[in-house]
Scaffold this active site. Structure first.
Site, PDB file in Angstrom:
ATOM      1  CE  LYS A  22      -1.575   1.484   4.083  1.00  0.00           C
ATOM      2  NZ  LYS A  22      -1.286   2.884   4.450  1.00  0.00           N
ATOM      3  CG  ASN A  23       2.398   2.632   3.520  1.00  0.00           C
ATOM      4  OD1 ASN A  23       1.234   2.969   3.269  1.00  0.00           O
ATOM      5  ND2 ASN A  23       2.811   2.381   4.744  1.00  0.00           N
ATOM      6  CB  CYS A 116      -4.617  10.204  12.248  1.00  0.00           C
ATOM      7  SG  CYS A 116      -2.987   9.522  12.445  1.00  0.00           S
ATOM      8  NE  ARG A 121       1.155  10.188  10.761  1.00  0.00           N
ATOM      9  CZ  ARG A 121       0.515   9.217  10.137  1.00  0.00           C
ATOM     10  NH1 ARG A 121      -0.604   8.756  10.612  1.00  0.00           N
ATOM     11  NH2 ARG A 121       0.973   8.729   8.990  1.00  0.00           N
ATOM     12  CG  ASP A 304       3.571   1.107   9.564  1.00  0.00           C
ATOM     13  OD1 ASP A 304       3.676   1.365   8.356  1.00  0.00           O
ATOM     14  OD2 ASP A 304       3.336   1.977  10.414  1.00  0.00           O
ATOM     15  NE  ARG A 396      -7.074   4.376   6.053  1.00  0.00           N
ATOM     16  CZ  ARG A 396      -6.632   5.538   6.522  1.00  0.00           C
ATOM     17  NH1 ARG A 396      -7.108   6.009   7.658  1.00  0.00           N
ATOM     18  NH2 ARG A 396      -5.720   6.230   5.873  1.00  0.00           N
TER      19      ARG A 396
HETATM   20  C1  EPZ Z   1       4.567   6.737   6.501  1.00  0.00           C
HETATM   21  O1  EPZ Z   1       3.826   7.764   7.127  1.00  0.00           O
HETATM   22  C2  EPZ Z   1       3.620   5.555   6.358  1.00  0.00           C
HETATM   23  N1  EPZ Z   1       2.493   5.938   5.503  1.00  0.00           N
HETATM   24  C3  EPZ Z   1       3.124   5.122   7.737  1.00  0.00           C
HETATM   25  O2  EPZ Z   1       2.324   3.977   7.555  1.00  0.00           O
HETATM   26  C4  EPZ Z   1       4.333   4.753   8.587  1.00  0.00           C
HETATM   27  O3  EPZ Z   1       3.881   4.429   9.880  1.00  0.00           O
HETATM   28  C5  EPZ Z   1       5.308   5.935   8.650  1.00  0.00           C
HETATM   29  O4  EPZ Z   1       5.678   6.337   7.313  1.00  0.00           O
HETATM   30  C6  EPZ Z   1       6.591   5.590   9.399  1.00  0.00           C
HETATM   31  O5  EPZ Z   1       7.202   4.499   8.792  1.00  0.00           O
HETATM   32  C7  EPZ Z   1       2.673   5.961   4.161  1.00  0.00           C
HETATM   33  O6  EPZ Z   1       3.745   5.683   3.650  1.00  0.00           O
HETATM   34  C8  EPZ Z   1       1.482   6.328   3.335  1.00  0.00           C
HETATM   35  P1  EPZ Z   1       6.756   9.968   8.573  1.00  0.00           P
HETATM   36  P2  EPZ Z   1       4.435   9.269   7.179  1.00  0.00           P
HETATM   37  O7  EPZ Z   1       6.639  11.260   7.866  1.00  0.00           O
HETATM   38  O8  EPZ Z   1       5.244   9.528   5.981  1.00  0.00           O
HETATM   39  C9  EPZ Z   1       7.354  13.189  11.971  1.00  0.00           C
HETATM   40  C10 EPZ Z   1       0.414   2.674   7.757  1.00  0.00           C
HETATM   41  O9  EPZ Z   1      -0.035   2.087   8.719  1.00  0.00           O
HETATM   42  N2  EPZ Z   1       7.192  14.184  10.910  1.00  0.00           N
HETATM   43  O10 EPZ Z   1       7.864   9.041   8.182  1.00  0.00           O
HETATM   44  O11 EPZ Z   1       3.298  10.159   7.499  1.00  0.00           O
HETATM   45  C11 EPZ Z   1       6.072  12.388  12.220  1.00  0.00           C
HETATM   46  O12 EPZ Z   1       5.216  13.088  13.097  1.00  0.00           O
HETATM   47  C12 EPZ Z   1       0.922   4.084   7.890  1.00  0.00           C
HETATM   48  O13 EPZ Z   1       0.522   2.182   6.605  1.00  0.00           O
HETATM   49  C13 EPZ Z   1       7.334  15.533  11.230  1.00  0.00           C
HETATM   50  O14 EPZ Z   1       7.556  15.892  12.377  1.00  0.00           O
HETATM   51  O15 EPZ Z   1       5.384   9.170   8.438  1.00  0.00           O
HETATM   52  C14 EPZ Z   1       6.591  11.113  12.801  1.00  0.00           C
HETATM   53  O16 EPZ Z   1       6.818  11.292  14.181  1.00  0.00           O
HETATM   54  C15 EPZ Z   1       0.660   4.616   9.284  1.00  0.00           C
HETATM   55  N3  EPZ Z   1       7.182  16.453  10.239  1.00  0.00           N
HETATM   56  C16 EPZ Z   1       7.931  10.908  12.077  1.00  0.00           C
HETATM   57  O17 EPZ Z   1       8.282  12.187  11.531  1.00  0.00           O
HETATM   58  C17 EPZ Z   1       6.919  16.093   8.938  1.00  0.00           C
HETATM   59  O18 EPZ Z   1       6.820  16.991   8.068  1.00  0.00           O
HETATM   60  C18 EPZ Z   1       7.878   9.913  10.936  1.00  0.00           C
HETATM   61  O19 EPZ Z   1       6.773  10.256  10.135  1.00  0.00           O
HETATM   62  C19 EPZ Z   1       6.784  14.721   8.644  1.00  0.00           C
HETATM   63  C20 EPZ Z   1       6.936  13.789   9.638  1.00  0.00           C
END
Ligand code: EPZ
Length: 421
Positions: A22-23, A116, A121, A304, A396
């Site tokens: 999915k990702n 969420c 996020r 995840d 999802r």
């Molecule tokens: C991706 O989310 C995945 N989703 C998530 O999978 C996964 O849990 C996550 O990466 C971590 O591996 C998709 O790929 C669609 P991040 P993403 O930006 O990109 C902080 C699932 O279950 N952050 O890597 O949103 C954030 O708050 C989903 O399939 C900032 O602070 O995660 C977090 O603490 C859930 N500022 C950390 O970085 C930003 O601008 C990692 O988040 C962006 C992120």
């Protein structure tokens, strides 16, 4: 709203075919905005988030047709550059159209994703990176608007590795003028898959999968065909289900090298694991042993898989400490696992899981995609019936989960919420 009923205690045995990731499918679909040619994407999982992305692309004027696990996409024209709130609120990953819209059409208006179940996020790193590429960013009434006649390559350092942030910036940089260097980039396999697809379409990207990605911008991207990589989290989920039921399961059409941290932890917990080129077989000859887990960006243990691991450790001998370092509040599954008899204490960003002899089935509530997967894993081993409500969370990200588990021997079925039988 449907619910899933599981009569636990049945050993899972047999083969389970892993679907496309999915990702990986989500950024790959969003990236079709970057060019006008035809894109044929295969091994696309039939999950709700992918259908939502297809709907969003349709609103923007991109032509998307799904045939089974195949998507055919034409993005020659655009009708809108706005991703509306009522769609973005259902799927955070909608933010992935921001970079491509800005790079191809010079503007994008995307609703801020909002929080969420697993945390606030933010997308500040996405926006800071786009600003470094020359975009004019403004936030007003819950929407972010980005404008740039043409993005210019630049040097971007991400304070923390962000998966979708890296993807957004890599896509935007593909059409920028000049070279972009993205430092402290996320290294997930899904980022490499997206880069492979972009390069097939004429992008010039080096270093995807490492923490420094270099992109030489080009004027345009043409179409291309691509097969989405297997879903490492789905594979890990079924292997955890095999372990907790002391089963013998082979996950086929998957990539063991995308699962190294998970396989290492499952082995520490007592599993015997045989890896082939595109399959993993898990058997559980000994009792489950407790082990400590710390989630980290790839190649560390994936966040995840944290809920699924917490469920598994609930029945392991000894005490396990599960530390969540990626998201600030990803413990929605804990209260529900406690209702099933799990002995779990929350201490800040750590869970202290004391293994117990058994879990008992109970009505439980799904809250987010992976918490729901943790409840499925627990329900498969619990004595009696577990009724998991609000399974739309599961739909999802898991393709036909009750069908795949049923083939492995689980007593599992889906019914409309509130049905009596
Ligand atoms: C991706 O989310 C995945 N989703 C998530 O999978 C996964 O849990 C996550 O990466 C971590 O591996 C998709 O790929 C669609 P991040 P993403 O930006 O990109 C902080 C699932 O279950 N952050 O890597 O949103 C954030 O708050 C989903 O399939 C900032 O602070 O995660 C977090 O603490 C859930 N500022 C950390 O970085 C930003 O601008 C990692 O988040 C962006 C992120």
């Amino acid at each position: 709203m449907d619910e899933i009923l599981i009569n636990g205690g049945k050993r899972l045995c047999g083969d389970v075919r892993i679907s496309g990731a999915k990702n990986s499918a989500l950024p790959i679909l969003a990236s079709t905005i970057l060019g006008g040619g035809e894109c044929i994407i295969t091994n696309v999982p039939r999950v709700v988030d992918v259908l939502t992305m297809g709907k969003l692309l349709g609103i923007l004027g991109v032509k998307v047709s799904h045939e089974g696990n195949r998507a055919v996409i034409h993005a020659g024209t655009i009708e809108s550059t706005e991703a509306p709130y009522d769609l973005v609120k259902t799927m955070r990953a909608s933010v992935l159209v921001l970079g491509p819209l800005l790079a191809r059409w010079g503007e994008a208006k995307v609703s801020l994703p909002g929080g969420c179940a697993i945390g606030s996020r933010p997308i500040n790193l996405h926006l800071a990176g786009l600003a470094k590429l020359g975009a004019d960013i403004s936030i007003d009434q819950g929407y972010v608007t980005a404008k740039a006649a043409r993005l210019k390559g630049g040097r971007i350092y991400c304070d923390t590795p962000t998966v979708t942030g890296t993807e957004n910036l890599m896509m935007a940089a593909s059409l920028a003028e000049g070279t972009t260097v993205l430092e402290n980039a996320a290294k997930e396999p899904e980022i490499v898959d997206l880069a492979d697809f972009l390069v097939k379409r004429g992008a010039r990207i080096h270093g995807a999968g490492t923490d420094v990605i270099t992109v030489e911008g080009v004027r345009e991207l043409h179409g291309g065909d691509h097969e989405v990589i297997p879903d490492r989290i789905e594979a890990g989920t079924y292997l955890a289900a095999a372990a907790i039921t002391r089963g013998d399961v082979t996950a086929t059409h998957c990539r063991p090298n995308h699962l190294e941290a998970v396989l290492m932890k499952l082995r520490e917990a007592g599993a015997e694991i045989q890896e082939e080129k595109d399959s993993v077989r898990l058997t559980m000859p000994k009792n489950l042993r407790g082990t400590d887990v710390r989630t980290l960006p790839f190649p560390g243990f994936p966040t995840d898989m944290q809920a699924q691991m917490a469920a598994l450790m609930s029945l392991a001998e000894g005490t396990s400490v599960v530390t969540e370092t990626v998201f600030e509040s990803r413990f929605m599954h804990v209260e529900e696992l406690r209702r099933m008899g799990a002995d779990i204490r929350v201490e800040g960003n750590r869970l202290v899981v004391t293994g117990c002899k058994k879990l008992t089935g109970a009505p439980v509530m799904a809250s987010d995609l992976r918490a729901s997967a943790g409840l499925i894993v627990a329900g498969l081993a619990a004595e009696g019936t577990t009724q998991i409500q609000r399974v739309y969370h599961l739909d999802r990200g898991y393709e036909r989960i009750e069908e795949k588990l049923g083939v492995l021997g689980a007593y599992i079925r889906r019914r409309p919420a509130g049905a009596s039988h």
